[in-house]
Design a protein around this motif. Structure first.
Motif, mmCIF file in Angstrom:
data_model
loop_
_atom_site.group_PDB
_atom_site.id
_atom_site.type_symbol
_atom_site.label_atom_id
_atom_site.label_comp_id
_atom_site.label_asym_id
_atom_site.label_seq_id
_atom_site.Cartn_x
_atom_site.Cartn_y
_atom_site.Cartn_z
ATOM 1 N N PRO A 108 0.801 -1.139 0.032
ATOM 2 C CA PRO A 108 0.105 0.115 -0.119
ATOM 3 C C PRO A 108 0.862 1.548 0.041
ATOM 4 O O PRO A 108 0.311 2.117 -0.613
ATOM 5 C CB PRO A 108 -0.952 -0.077 1.116
ATOM 6 N N LEU A 109 2.151 1.119 0.485
ATOM 7 C CA LEU A 109 2.920 2.360 0.632
ATOM 8 C C LEU A 109 3.538 2.546 -0.528
ATOM 9 O O LEU A 109 3.722 3.648 -1.203
ATOM 10 C CB LEU A 109 3.978 2.239 1.914
ATOM 11 N N GLN A 110 3.682 1.384 -1.211
ATOM 12 C CA GLN A 110 4.539 1.559 -2.557
ATOM 13 C C GLN A 110 3.660 2.025 -3.712
ATOM 14 O O GLN A 110 4.044 2.879 -4.590
ATOM 15 C CB GLN A 110 5.113 0.385 -2.844
ATOM 16 N N VAL A 111 2.365 1.936 -3.275
ATOM 17 C CA VAL A 111 1.246 2.489 -4.306
ATOM 18 C C VAL A 111 1.313 4.255 -4.397
ATOM 19 O O VAL A 111 1.062 4.782 -5.526
ATOM 20 C CB VAL A 111 -0.070 2.072 -4.066
ATOM 21 N N VAL A 112 1.593 4.518 -3.188
ATOM 22 C CA VAL A 112 1.741 5.998 -3.122
ATOM 23 C C VAL A 112 2.764 6.506 -3.800
ATOM 24 O O VAL A 112 2.568 7.424 -4.542
ATOM 25 C CB VAL A 112 1.342 6.506 -1.752
ATOM 26 N N VAL A 113 3.981 6.007 -3.719
ATOM 27 C CA VAL A 113 5.153 6.574 -4.030
ATOM 28 C C VAL A 113 5.141 6.408 -5.575
ATOM 29 O O VAL A 113 5.535 7.292 -6.228
ATOM 30 C CB VAL A 113 6.371 5.723 -3.427
ATOM 31 N N ASN A 114 4.772 5.204 -6.088
ATOM 32 C CA ASN A 114 4.524 5.034 -7.580
ATOM 33 C C ASN A 114 3.656 5.704 -8.372
ATOM 34 O O ASN A 114 4.120 6.569 -9.278
ATOM 35 C CB ASN A 114 4.401 3.504 -7.830
ATOM 36 N N GLY A 115 2.609 6.135 -7.658
ATOM 37 C CA GLY A 115 1.541 6.915 -8.251
ATOM 38 C C GLY A 115 1.889 8.548 -8.369
ATOM 39 O O GLY A 115 2.008 9.030 -9.278
ATOM 40 N N ALA A 116 2.833 8.871 -7.414
ATOM 41 C CA ALA A 116 3.499 10.133 -7.257
ATOM 42 C C ALA A 116 4.344 10.299 -8.421
ATOM 43 O O ALA A 116 4.544 11.251 -8.640
ATOM 44 C CB ALA A 116 3.981 10.293 -5.892
ATOM 45 N N GLY A 117 5.264 9.143 -8.397
ATOM 46 C CA GLY A 117 6.340 9.200 -9.385
ATOM 47 C C GLY A 117 5.785 9.726 -10.790
ATOM 48 O O GLY A 117 6.363 10.531 -11.688
ATOM 49 N N GLY A 118 4.902 8.926 -11.363
ATOM 50 C CA GLY A 118 4.368 9.164 -12.542
ATOM 51 C C GLY A 118 3.530 10.681 -12.623
ATOM 52 O O GLY A 118 3.959 11.302 -13.700
ATOM 53 N N PHE A 119 3.123 11.215 -11.651
ATOM 54 C CA PHE A 119 2.528 12.437 -11.837
ATOM 55 C C PHE A 119 3.455 13.556 -11.748
ATOM 56 O O PHE A 119 3.431 14.541 -12.423
ATOM 57 C CB PHE A 119 1.509 12.597 -10.396
ATOM 58 N N LEU A 120 4.635 13.120 -11.077
ATOM 59 C CA LEU A 120 5.688 14.443 -10.715
ATOM 60 C C LEU A 120 6.640 14.339 -12.145
ATOM 61 O O LEU A 120 6.974 15.516 -12.621
ATOM 62 C CB LEU A 120 6.642 13.956 -9.712
ATOM 63 N N LEU A 121 6.640 13.228 -12.945
ATOM 64 C CA LEU A 121 7.462 13.442 -14.074
ATOM 65 C C LEU A 121 6.595 14.206 -15.108
ATOM 66 O O LEU A 121 7.250 14.889 -15.767
ATOM 67 C CB LEU A 121 7.889 11.879 -14.670
ATOM 68 N N ALA A 122 5.471 13.862 -15.029
ATOM 69 C CA ALA A 122 4.630 14.304 -16.210
ATOM 70 C C ALA A 122 4.688 15.915 -16.029
ATOM 71 O O ALA A 122 4.427 16.824 -16.652
ATOM 72 C CB ALA A 122 3.199 13.747 -16.140
ATOM 73 N N GLY A 123 4.434 16.394 -14.585
ATOM 74 C CA GLY A 123 4.057 17.822 -14.314
ATOM 75 C C GLY A 123 5.732 18.517 -14.443
ATOM 76 O O GLY A 123 5.656 19.680 -14.840
ATOM 77 N N PHE A 124 6.696 17.999 -13.958
ATOM 78 C CA PHE A 124 8.104 18.476 -14.236
ATOM 79 C C PHE A 124 8.254 18.569 -15.797
ATOM 80 O O PHE A 124 8.748 19.553 -16.026
ATOM 81 C CB PHE A 124 9.230 17.729 -13.674
ATOM 82 N N ALA A 125 8.018 17.714 -16.531
ATOM 83 C CA ALA A 125 8.204 17.672 -18.039
ATOM 84 C C ALA A 125 7.335 18.876 -18.579
ATOM 85 O O ALA A 125 7.729 19.682 -19.265
ATOM 86 C CB ALA A 125 7.868 16.541 -18.701
ATOM 87 N N ALA A 126 6.093 18.997 -18.427
ATOM 88 C CA ALA A 126 5.160 20.108 -18.669
ATOM 89 C C ALA A 126 5.782 21.571 -18.336
ATOM 90 O O ALA A 126 5.847 22.453 -19.138
ATOM 91 C CB ALA A 126 3.797 19.848 -18.235
#
Length: 429
Positions: free
Chosen positions: A258-276
């Motif tokens: 369950p903890l890894q879910v939060v971290v992995n989800g944040a990774g996809g969000f952050l990369l897309a946000g930083f790239a934009a």
């Protein structure tokens, strides 16, 4: 108060990507619990190796193709054609890897090999649609896509149970395959036609392939390091101890899912946000620090709670109690990863993929070397996640420094990146 409002806003934006990861991880958890309870620790250890190969292949493929969709200009015909050619080649190679891996683990079982390899290709094709949605920052569509995978897998499992046949590894691969087919159909329906048309493999040019490879080659190698290191750790434990020990190691990792879910989800969000933000010239330089604090804090607090209930939770999920020391080691490993992940995505969004790779390579090699040494000397399996964490401390600190340095530099961006890549080729261990 302002800081709390910022954190609340960040949590709100993380909702969809975290939910998406939660659905995918929930399906994986269902399969792993089923495997652990129905197959026994020995076969569950083999299943864990299969999953590790799947995760490694996914990381390599999505690092090359998927992250390029978010960071590079995918609307450029040269880039689109180069990415399409790369995707087809990657799918073919992964099919071959799936066949070979399965025949090594289950010699002569050609049915399992074909099922596993086909499921692996389907999984990567599904991941391509997911990465397009991530690049477009359409995370709620991603939730629907992952829900399709969950429902398809669940229906396949229920249909199998209705026959009264026992649970086997090929059956689990087939159920995962049904889930991937469902998700592929949904992904194709949700991705706009503009993202699918205009791709001509005959128009692939060397310039496009070279431009993609300059970023994607290093990014894919970096993305593969973490799952490859975990795969190597499993292989070490299997050879120096046993598949049962691998099962014990995986039982502890399963509890922190369950903890890894939060971290992995944040990774996809952050990369897309930083790239934009990088493309628009409006990068939020404080986002990485806020995300690191939030993710690390949530991981540590949640991990401590899970450690207190390690024995009953382990018995419930795997049929065996889990060593609290082993579980706490996985919590430490994930907490260090969570602390460095926002800075990793920030630096990758600036296309400094080789820099990130060299730092993470030093991290992975150090952790595996420590783990191998301790296991050879007769150390317990519970020490493995702690030793893998040691290398992660270096990369979290180093990448944080690199992120800060690249924010402060202004002027000729191309020159800056060349200088940084040169200075980071061989980072100190």
């Amino acid at each position: 108060m302002a800081g709390l409002r910022v954190l609340r806003g960040l949590l709100g934006r993380l909702g969809a990507p975290v939910l998406s990861q939660g659905i995918t991880a929930g399906t994986s958890l269902l399969l792993q619990v089923l495997a652990a309870r129905a197959l026994g620790l020995g076969e569950y250890g083999a299943f864990a190796v299969y999953l590790a190969v799947l995760v490694s292949a996914t990381a390599l493929y999505t690092g090359y193709v998927g992250d390029s969709l978010a960071v590079l200009d995918r609307r450029d015909p040269r880039i689109r054609s180069a990415l399409s050619a790369s995707a087809l080649l990657g799918l073919a190679l992964c099919f071959a890897v799936g066949i070979v891996t399965s025949l090594i683990l289950r010699h002569g079982d050609y049915v399992a090999a074909l099922l596993y390899a086909t499921m692996l290709v389907g999984w990567l094709l599904e991941e391509t649609f997911r990465r397009v949605l991530i690049a477009r920052q359409e995370f709620w569509k991603l939730v629907w896509n992952d829900t399709g995978y969950l429902l398809g897998t669940a229906v396949a499992l229920v249909a199998w149970f209705a026959t009264g046949a026992p649970v086997t590894l090929p059956m689990l691969f087939a159920a995962m395959g049904v889930g991937t087919i469902t998700a592929i159909v949904l992904g194709f329906a949700q991705v706009p036609p503009s993202e699918r048309r205009g791709v001509r493999l005959k128009a692939v040019r060397l310039s496009g392939l070279a431009e993609v490879a300059a970023f994607a080659g290093w990014r894919s190698l970096h993305a593969t390091l973490r799952p490859a290191a975990q795969l190597a750790a499993r292989v070490l434990v299997a050879n120096l101890l046993s598949f049962t020990a691998v099962g014990m190691l995986e039982a502890g990792r399963l509890l922190i899912a369950p903890l890894q879910v939060v971290v992995n989800g944040a990774g996809g969000f952050l990369l897309a946000g930083f790239a934009a933000g990088e493309r628009k010239g409006r990068a939020d330089h404080g986002l990485a620090r806020r995300a690191a604090i939030l993710l690390t804090g949530a991981t540590v607090l949640g991990g401590l709670v899970l450690t207190v209930f390690a024995h009953p939770l382990g018995t419930l999920l795997t049929g065996q109690p889990v060593d609290p020391v082993l579980l706490l080691g996985w919590v430490a490993y994930l907490a260090v990863w969570a602390a460095g992940l926002p800075y990793v995505t920030e630096v990758v969004a600036r296309k400094l993929a080789r820099t990130v790779f060299t730092v993470r390579l030093a991290d992975s090699v150090a952790g595996l070397a420590l783990a191998a040494t301790v296991l050879v000397l007769g150390g317990p399996v519970a020490a493995v996640p702690w030793l893998l964490t040691a290398g992660g401390l270096y990369s979290a600190w180093r990448l944080g420094r690199i992120a800060l340095r690249t924010r402060q530099v202004r002027g000729d961006e191309k020159t800056v990146r060349i200088d940084l890549e040169a200075t980071m080729r061989f980072p100190p261990v």
